[in-house]
Design an enzyme around this catalytic site. Structure first.
Site, PDB file in Angstrom:
ATOM      1  N   THR A 185       1.218  -1.479   0.133  1.00 52.51           N
ATOM      2  CA  THR A 185      -0.548   0.174   0.106  1.00 52.51           C
ATOM      3  C   THR A 185       0.668   1.744  -0.148  1.00 52.51           C
ATOM      4  OG1 THR A 185       0.418  -0.261   2.482  1.00 52.51           O
ATOM      5  CG2 THR A 185      -1.784  -1.450   1.118  1.00 52.51           C
ATOM      6  N   LYS A 186       2.110   0.713   0.175  1.00 48.20           N
ATOM      7  CA  LYS A 186       2.816   2.280  -0.299  1.00 48.20           C
ATOM      8  C   LYS A 186       3.325   3.160  -1.315  1.00 48.20           C
ATOM      9  CE  LYS A 186       3.706   1.967   5.049  1.00 48.20           C
ATOM     10  NZ  LYS A 186       2.594   0.418   5.355  1.00 48.20           N
ATOM     11  N   THR A 187       3.665   4.121  -0.837  1.00 42.67           N
ATOM     12  CA  THR A 187       4.011   5.360  -1.811  1.00 42.67           C
ATOM     13  C   THR A 187       4.445   4.382  -3.716  1.00 42.67           C
ATOM     14  OG1 THR A 187       5.482   6.373  -1.759  1.00 42.67           O
ATOM     15  CG2 THR A 187       3.718   7.314  -0.843  1.00 42.67           C
TER      16      THR A 187
END
Ligand SMILES: Cc1ncc(COP(=O)(O)O)c(C=O)c1O
Length: 388
Positions: A185-187
Site C-alpha cells: 500500500t505504500k507510495t
C-alpha cells in the site's frame, strides 16, 4: 447502494507493464535472489533521495530493526516512539529487550509532539524514532536539537514519507538512519520490501552484513566471478535481504515516484477543496515549508456535529462503495502495550481523541478522476444525511 458501479478500494498498487517486463526479465536471467538488481535499486534510491548509502531489505520493519542494531541499541535501553504508529515501530525495540517509550502526537498533524519528548527521556534513553505520519515530515529541527542535547540517535520511520521534504532537506538525508517501506500500500511498492539510508559508511556496512546472516560477503559476490566460495560469519545476523525479483519492481516504481506523488498531491488538493466548507469534517493540516508525501489523507470527523460515530461513518461509506481505513489504532490502546506498560487513555490525550474521529480516504495514482469525485460525493452526502 453505491451511486457508482465499481467499488473503490482503499488502495490499489500502481503496477504496470514496465514492472511486469522487469520481473519477467529477472526470472529469465536465472538470478532470483539478492544480486545486481538489488544493487541497482540501492544505487537508484540513494541518488533519488540524495543519501550516501542505501541498504535494501525485505521490509520496512527489517530496516528499522537493522538501524537500531547499527546504532548500538542493547538490552535495557529505552527508545522514544510515538503512540500514533504501526506495530512495527515499537516491536523492533522489543527485539532487543529494550523498552519502547510511547509519546503523544500533535493534535493537528498526528506527528510525534516535540514538546512532549524531553519529559520521556531518562538515563536509559538511547534513541528517538519519529514517524512521518501519513507522509508529512515531523518537526525535525526540534527533534534533532533534543537528540543532540541528550546525545540520542535519531532513526526516522519514513514508511510513509517517500518523497517528502522538510525545509529543503529530503527525508532520507536528515536523521542518523532513515527507514522506508515498500509494502503493497505504500507510495512505491515491491510487494514487500524496505530501504535504510544513512550518511555513515560503518552503519551501512553493519546493516548490509546483518541483513544476510552476519556474513562478510553477500551471495552474488560469493557465487560470481567477482567473489569466491569463502565467507565468514562475523555476527549472528538475520535473513532480511531483498530479492532481485522484488528489486526489479522497485527500480521501475522508483522511476514513477514523482509522477505518483503529483497525482496524490492533486487528489489531496481536490479533497481539501471539496470539504473546505464542511464544519463536520476537518482535512489534514500541513506544516509550512514541507513537501507532504500524501501517502495518507486522514480526515477527522467533528463528532459533535454528526449523529453517527466514526465506525458508523466508515460502514456507511462502505455501503456507498468506498473502502477506507484507520491510521492508526494508537499503540497504547492495544492489549500488549496497555497491559505490559500500564498505559492509560489519558496518558496520550491527543492520540486518544484523534483515534475516535479519524478516517483514511483512498488516495493513490490508480484512482480515476471519477473515483475521486465519487469519494467526494459520498462523503458530502453522508455529512448532509447525518449532520445534527
Ligand atoms: C509507520 C510504519 N512503520 C513501519 C511499517 C512497517 O513496514 P513494513 O510493512 O514494510 O515492514 C509500516 C507499515 O506497514 C508503517 O506504517
Amino acid at each position: 447502494m453505491p451511486s457508482h458501479s465499481e467499488f473503490i478500494p482503499f488502495h490499489r498498487p500502481a503496477i504496470g507493464e514496465d514492472e511486469i517486463r522487469s520481473v519477467v526479465e529477472t526470472l529469465e536471467s536465472g538470478w532470483l535472489t539478492t544480486g545486481r538488481k538489488v544493487k541497482s535499486f540501492e544505487d537508484d534510491f540513494a541518488r533519488y533521495v540524495g543519501s550516501k548509502h542505501a541498504v535494501a531489505v525485505n521490509s520496512g520493519t527489517a530496516a528499522l530493526h537493522l538501524a537500531l542494531d547499527a546504532v548500538g541499541i542493547r538490552e535495557g535501553d529505552q527508545v522514544i516512539i510515538p503512540t500514533m504508529t504501526f506495530a512495527a515501530t515499537a516491536e523492533v525495540v522489543l527485539y532487543f529487550n529494550a523498552k519502547p517509550v510511547l509519546v503523544d502526537c500533535e493534535r493537528d498533524t498526528f506527528n510525534l509532539d516535540p514538546g512532549k519528548i524531553e519529559a520521556a527521556i531518562t538515563s536509559k534513553t538511547k534513541a528517538i524514532i519519529p514517524v512521518h505520519f501519513g507522509g508529512q515530515p515531523c518537526e525535525m529541527d526540534q527533534i534533532l536539537d533534543i537528540a543532540r542535547k541528550h546525545n540520542l540517535r535519531v532513526i526516522e520511520d519514513a514508511a510513509h514519507a517517500l518523497p517528502a521534504i522538510d525545509h529543503g532537506r529530503t527525508i532520507g538525508t536528515i536523521g542518523d538512519i532513515t527507514c522506508f517501506s515498500f509494502y503493497a500500500t505504500k507510495t512505491i511498492t515491491t510487494g514487500e520490501g524496505g530501504m535504510a539510508t544513512t550518511e555513515n559508511p560503518e552503519w551501512a556496512e553493519r546493516m548490509r552484513m546483518m541483513s544476510l546472516h552476519g556474513i562478510s560477503h553477500d551471495a552474488w559476490k560469493r557465487y560470481t566471478k567477482e567473489g569466491s566460495w569463502y565467507y565468514e560469519i562475523l555476527y549472528p545476523g538475520f535473513k532480511y535481504n531483498l530479492t532481485d525479483i522484488a528489486a526489479a519492481i522497485g527500480i521501475e516504481q522508483l522511476k514513477k515516484c514523482n509522477e505518483f506523488w503529483e497525482t496524490r498531491q492533486r487528489i489531496a488538493m481536490n479533497y481539501a477543496k471539496a470539504f473546505a466548507d464542511l464544519q463536520e469534517i476537518q482535512v489534514p493540516s500541513c506544516r509550512n515549508n514541507v513537501q507532504h508525501a500524501w501517502h495518507l489523507f486522514v480526515i477527522q470527523l467533528n463528532l459533535e456535529r454528526l449523529k453517527i460515530n466514526r465506525n458508523q461513518f466508515i460502514e456507511a461509506l462502505r455501503e456507498k462503495g468506498i473502502g477506507t481505513s484507520v491510521h492508526f489504532i494508537p499503540l497504547h490502546l492495544h492489549p500488549y502495550y496497555r497491559d505490559k506498560f500500564a498505559y492509560k487513555l489519558e496518558d496520550f490525550p491527543n492520540a486518544s481523541a484523534a483515534f475516535e474521529c479519524i478516517i483514511s480516504l483512498p488516495i493513490y495514482p490508480k484512482m480515476t478522476e471519477g473515483n475521486v469525485r465519487d469519494v467526494i460525493v459520498a462523503v458530502r452526502k453522508l455529512v448532509q444525511e447525518y449532520r445534527r
